[in-house]
Design a protein around this motif. Structure first.
Motif, PDB file in Angstrom:
ATOM      1  N   ALA A 251      30.059  63.975  25.511  1.00 52.62           N
ATOM      2  CA  ALA A 251      28.975  63.095  25.072  1.00 52.62           C
ATOM      3  C   ALA A 251      29.495  61.693  24.758  1.00 52.62           C
ATOM      4  CB  ALA A 251      28.285  63.696  23.849  1.00 52.62           C
ATOM      5  N   SER A 252      30.642  61.603  24.101  1.00 49.16           N
ATOM      6  CA  SER A 252      31.178  60.283  23.761  1.00 49.16           C
ATOM      7  C   SER A 252      31.628  59.528  25.015  1.00 49.16           C
ATOM      8  CB  SER A 252      32.342  60.416  22.780  1.00 49.16           C
ATOM      9  OG  SER A 252      33.400  61.175  23.325  1.00 49.16           O
ATOM     10  N   LEU A 253      32.159  60.244  25.997  1.00 45.79           N
ATOM     11  CA  LEU A 253      32.529  59.598  27.251  1.00 45.79           C
ATOM     12  C   LEU A 253      31.294  59.109  28.002  1.00 45.79           C
ATOM     13  CD1 LEU A 253      35.386  61.981  28.428  1.00 45.79           C
ATOM     14  CD2 LEU A 253      35.622  59.527  27.963  1.00 45.79           C
ATOM     15  N   LEU A 254      30.209  59.874  27.901  1.00 49.00           N
ATOM     16  CA  LEU A 254      28.951  59.415  28.503  1.00 49.00           C
ATOM     17  C   LEU A 254      28.487  58.116  27.853  1.00 49.00           C
ATOM     18  CD1 LEU A 254      26.670  62.533  29.110  1.00 49.00           C
ATOM     19  CD2 LEU A 254      27.254  60.746  30.756  1.00 49.00           C
ATOM     20  N   VAL A 255      28.544  58.070  26.536  1.00 51.84           N
ATOM     21  CA  VAL A 255      28.169  56.849  25.825  1.00 51.84           C
ATOM     22  C   VAL A 255      29.075  55.694  26.238  1.00 51.84           C
ATOM     23  CG1 VAL A 255      28.013  55.749  23.559  1.00 51.84           C
ATOM     24  CG2 VAL A 255      27.175  58.078  23.871  1.00 51.84           C
ATOM     25  N   ALA A 256      30.369  55.985  26.382  1.00 48.51           N
ATOM     26  CA  ALA A 256      31.311  54.949  26.804  1.00 48.51           C
ATOM     27  C   ALA A 256      30.942  54.382  28.173  1.00 48.51           C
ATOM     28  CB  ALA A 256      32.731  55.525  26.829  1.00 48.51           C
ATOM     29  N   VAL A 257      30.592  55.265  29.097  1.00 48.17           N
ATOM     30  CA  VAL A 257      30.188  54.812  30.436  1.00 48.17           C
ATOM     31  C   VAL A 257      28.955  53.909  30.347  1.00 48.17           C
ATOM     32  CG1 VAL A 257      29.228  55.578  32.647  1.00 48.17           C
ATOM     33  CG2 VAL A 257      31.214  56.749  31.671  1.00 48.17           C
ATOM     34  N   LEU A 258      27.986  54.287  29.515  1.00 45.03           N
ATOM     35  CA  LEU A 258      26.778  53.490  29.377  1.00 45.03           C
ATOM     36  C   LEU A 258      27.064  52.142  28.712  1.00 45.03           C
ATOM     37  CD1 LEU A 258      24.218  56.249  28.316  1.00 45.03           C
ATOM     38  CD2 LEU A 258      24.561  55.245  30.581  1.00 45.03           C
ATOM     39  N   LEU A 259      27.956  52.140  27.720  1.00 42.61           N
ATOM     40  CA  LEU A 259      28.319  50.872  27.067  1.00 42.61           C
ATOM     41  C   LEU A 259      29.071  49.951  28.015  1.00 42.61           C
ATOM     42  CD1 LEU A 259      29.489  52.094  23.536  1.00 42.61           C
ATOM     43  CD2 LEU A 259      27.427  50.786  24.064  1.00 42.61           C
ATOM     44  N   LEU A 260      29.860  50.531  28.903  1.00 44.74           N
ATOM     45  CA  LEU A 260      30.668  49.741  29.823  1.00 44.74           C
ATOM     46  C   LEU A 260      29.940  49.387  31.108  1.00 44.74           C
ATOM     47  CD1 LEU A 260      33.977  51.778  29.422  1.00 44.74           C
ATOM     48  CD2 LEU A 260      33.610  49.417  28.674  1.00 44.74           C
ATOM     49  N   TRP A 261      28.735  49.939  31.273  1.00 47.37           N
ATOM     50  CA  TRP A 261      27.984  49.663  32.505  1.00 47.37           C
ATOM     51  C   TRP A 261      27.829  48.152  32.661  1.00 47.37           C
ATOM     52  CZ3 TRP A 261      27.126  53.635  35.676  1.00 47.37           C
ATOM     53  CH2 TRP A 261      26.343  53.402  36.816  1.00 47.37           C
ATOM     54  N   PRO A 262      28.149  47.606  33.839  1.00 48.78           N
ATOM     55  CA  PRO A 262      28.264  46.146  33.968  1.00 48.78           C
ATOM     56  C   PRO A 262      26.965  45.370  33.913  1.00 48.78           C
ATOM     57  CG  PRO A 262      28.614  47.222  36.078  1.00 48.78           C
ATOM     58  CD  PRO A 262      28.556  48.321  35.064  1.00 48.78           C
ATOM     59  N   ARG A 263      25.837  46.044  34.018  1.00 48.78           N
ATOM     60  CA  ARG A 263      24.574  45.296  34.012  1.00 48.78           C
ATOM     61  C   ARG A 263      23.613  45.882  32.991  1.00 48.78           C
ATOM     62  NH1 ARG A 263      24.023  41.434  37.607  1.00 48.78           N
ATOM     63  NH2 ARG A 263      25.465  41.356  39.377  1.00 48.78           N
ATOM     64  N   ARG A 264      22.781  44.991  32.431  1.00 51.85           N
ATOM     65  CA  ARG A 264      21.740  45.370  31.486  1.00 51.85           C
ATOM     66  C   ARG A 264      20.387  44.961  32.045  1.00 51.85           C
ATOM     67  NH1 ARG A 264      24.311  49.058  28.988  1.00 51.85           N
ATOM     68  NH2 ARG A 264      26.208  48.354  27.991  1.00 51.85           N
ATOM     69  N   PRO A 265      19.368  45.769  31.847  1.00 48.93           N
ATOM     70  CA  PRO A 265      19.453  47.083  31.202  1.00 48.93           C
ATOM     71  C   PRO A 265      20.084  48.124  32.127  1.00 48.93           C
ATOM     72  CG  PRO A 265      17.242  46.716  31.999  1.00 48.93           C
ATOM     73  CD  PRO A 265      17.987  45.419  32.253  1.00 48.93           C
ATOM     74  N   VAL A 266      20.605  49.182  31.513  1.00 52.28           N
ATOM     75  CA  VAL A 266      21.165  50.268  32.312  1.00 52.28           C
ATOM     76  C   VAL A 266      20.036  50.902  33.130  1.00 52.28           C
ATOM     77  CG1 VAL A 266      22.313  52.510  32.225  1.00 52.28           C
ATOM     78  CG2 VAL A 266      22.935  50.724  30.588  1.00 52.28           C
ATOM     79  N   PRO A 267      20.235  51.118  34.424  1.00 52.36           N
ATOM     80  CA  PRO A 267      19.174  51.700  35.254  1.00 52.36           C
ATOM     81  C   PRO A 267      18.666  53.027  34.696  1.00 52.36           C
ATOM     82  CG  PRO A 267      20.976  50.914  36.621  1.00 52.36           C
ATOM     83  CD  PRO A 267      21.448  50.810  35.207  1.00 52.36           C
ATOM     84  N   ARG A 268      17.376  53.244  34.827  1.00 55.23           N
ATOM     85  CA  ARG A 268      16.785  54.476  34.317  1.00 55.23           C
ATOM     86  C   ARG A 268      17.376  55.706  34.994  1.00 55.23           C
ATOM     87  NH1 ARG A 268      10.406  54.478  33.947  1.00 55.23           N
ATOM     88  NH2 ARG A 268      11.040  52.669  32.682  1.00 55.23           N
TER      89      ARG A 268
END
Length: 219
Positions: free
Chosen positions: A144-161
């Motif tokens: 779960a924490s790695l998933l959050v890390a991936v979302l935080l590091l995603w290069p564009r905002r907003p993160v795609p649905r």
């Protein structure tokens, strides 16, 4: 910087209050879940009932669950490392610090809680010993924490649905994999998700506060 790029998710006042609320609620529900599901007979019975039902209904998925449980963390870790390198190349340090903090704190806290929290004797054995505490699941906390890390590091905002939906599916599959393989109880995996939610909220709040202080300093 284009409007679709950001170092962290938006920082409006309402979002800060939402994160603070998520932090407090997650921590409170985590504590309540442990007290009820571990330290009350009715809670332990309900937890065991859900576990038995899940294992029985999804018995055919045990090999798949074991594979996903061992594979997802590695894939997520590799993905987060690649995204972190990309972020550092573009000098986006804040999301790297936040993502690293979420993973490190979540994994360490999950291990400490599992080792230090008392589990009363009695109940149905899991892995041969009902006394050993399995709350929360370190494996699910890592995923779960790695998933959050991936979302935080995603290069564009907003993160795609679609990315958010895929993250939810991955988390659910990992959680079910821990239950159907007789590794953890349902309360263990739910507790891990609550733990990561609390840690993630705190990490983003701290990162935003640090960024705000940095902007307020004179050049």
């Amino acid at each position: 910087m284009s409007p679709t790029r950001a170092t962290l998710p938006g920082g409006t006042r309402s979002e800060q209050l939402l994160l603070l609320g998520l932090l407090l609620v997650s921590a409170a529900v985590l504590a309540a879940l442990f007290l009820v599901s571990v330290h009350t007979p009715d809670g332990r019975a309900a937890d065991e009932h859900v576990r038995v039902w899940t294992v029985r209904e999804l018995a055919g998925l045990q090999p798949v669950g074991a594979f996903l449980r061992s594979t997802f963390p590695l894939v997520l870790a590799a993905t987060s490392v690649v995204l972190a390198v990309v972020a550092l190349v573009h000098r986006r340090v804040a999301p790297v610090v936040a993502a690293s903090s979420v993973v490190a704190v979540s994994v360490v806290l999950a291990r400490l809680l599992r080792e230090r929290l008392p589990r009363p004797p009695g109940g149905t054995p899991l892995d041969g010993d009902a006394v050993v505490n399995t709350f929360p699941s370190g494996h699910v906390a890592a995923s779960a924490s790695l998933l959050v890390a991936v979302l935080l590091l995603w290069p564009r905002r907003p993160v795609p649905r679609t990315a958010l939906v895929l993250a939810a599916v991955v988390l659910l599959a990992t959680a079910l994999g821990s239950v159907v393989t007789h590794t953890h109880r349902p309360s263990d995996v739910v507790g891990s998700v609550l733990l990561v939610a609390a840690v993630s909220s705190a990490a983003v709040l701290v990162a935003r506060a640090a960024a705000a202080r940095g902007r307020s300093r004179p050049p």
